[in-house]
Design a protein around this motif. Sequence first.
Motif, PDB file in Angstrom:
ATOM      1  N   ALA A 178       0.832  -1.207   0.000  1.00  0.00           N
ATOM      2  CA  ALA A 178       0.000   0.000   0.000  1.00  0.00           C
ATOM      3  C   ALA A 178       0.866   1.257   0.000  1.00  0.00           C
ATOM      4  O   ALA A 178       0.576   2.224  -0.713  1.00  0.00           O
ATOM      5  CB  ALA A 178      -0.934  -0.009   1.210  1.00  0.00           C
ATOM      6  N   ALA A 179       1.948   1.246   0.774  1.00  0.00           N
ATOM      7  CA  ALA A 179       2.816   2.423   0.850  1.00  0.00           C
ATOM      8  C   ALA A 179       3.473   2.709  -0.500  1.00  0.00           C
ATOM      9  O   ALA A 179       3.630   3.873  -0.879  1.00  0.00           O
ATOM     10  CB  ALA A 179       3.880   2.227   1.929  1.00  0.00           C
ATOM     11  N   GLU A 180       3.859   1.669  -1.239  1.00  0.00           N
ATOM     12  CA  GLU A 180       4.480   1.866  -2.550  1.00  0.00           C
ATOM     13  C   GLU A 180       3.484   2.492  -3.527  1.00  0.00           C
ATOM     14  O   GLU A 180       3.827   3.418  -4.266  1.00  0.00           O
ATOM     15  CB  GLU A 180       4.992   0.534  -3.111  1.00  0.00           C
ATOM     16  CG  GLU A 180       6.201  -0.008  -2.397  1.00  0.00           C
ATOM     17  CD  GLU A 180       6.588  -1.394  -2.889  1.00  0.00           C
ATOM     18  OE1 GLU A 180       5.826  -2.014  -3.659  1.00  0.00           O
ATOM     19  OE2 GLU A 180       7.661  -1.867  -2.482  1.00  0.00           O
ATOM     20  N   LEU A 181       2.252   1.991  -3.535  1.00  0.00           N
ATOM     21  CA  LEU A 181       1.249   2.541  -4.434  1.00  0.00           C
ATOM     22  C   LEU A 181       0.907   3.976  -4.033  1.00  0.00           C
ATOM     23  O   LEU A 181       0.790   4.850  -4.897  1.00  0.00           O
ATOM     24  CB  LEU A 181      -0.002   1.668  -4.452  1.00  0.00           C
ATOM     25  CG  LEU A 181      -1.077   2.082  -5.456  1.00  0.00           C
ATOM     26  CD1 LEU A 181      -0.524   2.114  -6.882  1.00  0.00           C
ATOM     27  CD2 LEU A 181      -2.265   1.149  -5.378  1.00  0.00           C
ATOM     28  N   ALA A 186       1.281   9.724  -5.218  1.00  0.00           N
ATOM     29  CA  ALA A 186       1.748  11.059  -4.795  1.00  0.00           C
ATOM     30  C   ALA A 186       2.694  11.637  -5.849  1.00  0.00           C
ATOM     31  O   ALA A 186       2.645  12.844  -6.134  1.00  0.00           O
ATOM     32  CB  ALA A 186       2.435  10.972  -3.445  1.00  0.00           C
ATOM     33  N   ARG A 187       3.546  10.806  -6.436  1.00  0.00           N
ATOM     34  CA  ARG A 187       4.446  11.279  -7.491  1.00  0.00           C
ATOM     35  C   ARG A 187       3.659  11.764  -8.711  1.00  0.00           C
ATOM     36  O   ARG A 187       4.045  12.745  -9.349  1.00  0.00           O
ATOM     37  CB  ARG A 187       5.441  10.182  -7.901  1.00  0.00           C
ATOM     38  CG  ARG A 187       6.498   9.939  -6.841  1.00  0.00           C
ATOM     39  CD  ARG A 187       7.458   8.833  -7.207  1.00  0.00           C
ATOM     40  NE  ARG A 187       8.166   9.104  -8.463  1.00  0.00           N
ATOM     41  CZ  ARG A 187       8.835   8.173  -9.131  1.00  0.00           C
ATOM     42  NH1 ARG A 187       8.884   6.942  -8.672  1.00  0.00           N
ATOM     43  NH2 ARG A 187       9.460   8.485 -10.246  1.00  0.00           N
TER      44      ARG A 187
END
Length: 191
Positions: A178-181, A186-187
């Motif tokens: 979840a943090a990677e997605l 955000a990018r």
Amino acid sequence: MVTPTTLGPGEARTRLHELTVIDVRTPGEYAGGHLPGALNIPLDQIQRALPDIRHVADRGDVLVVCASGARSENACRILAENGIATATLSGGTGAWAADGHDLHRPQGATRATWGMERQVRLTAGAVVLLGLLLGLLVHPAFQILSAGIAAGLAVSALTNTCGMAAMLAKLPHNRPRAAELDHTLARLRDR
């Protein structure tokens, strides 16, 4: 509804600096090699990412990429249904690499990864073999497993979709954290 376009590897390479590239493969496939600057949003997460993709599409061109072009075409269709204009890379990362263009790998990516096609071949072969062995050793009815896989492969070829790949994509090693997605989305918002 907007109509997705197709870019060949040469044209995509020439325009790479002006494109936002979204790779819709699984995180493992993405880690195995992706176009320079590509952001990983797996196909099954496209709906969640719609607002962020719309944000970058309003500012410039979006190129959607996968291994062969089938998943990116599906993603482009979903995006077009939501009014987002995109392009897909003809032949996917396979064609990109075949044209001699470099694929990038995330720093620290040392884990061996298998592409979805390889995972499907292993699973299909194992289930067919299991069906045949159980059909010979236990009961002939187990051969239905092999027939089911054969029918699924025929449907997959005719429709250019793959139900087995969709199921395998849900396994933990094929899912983004979840943090990677969240970081990827955000990018996109920062572009």
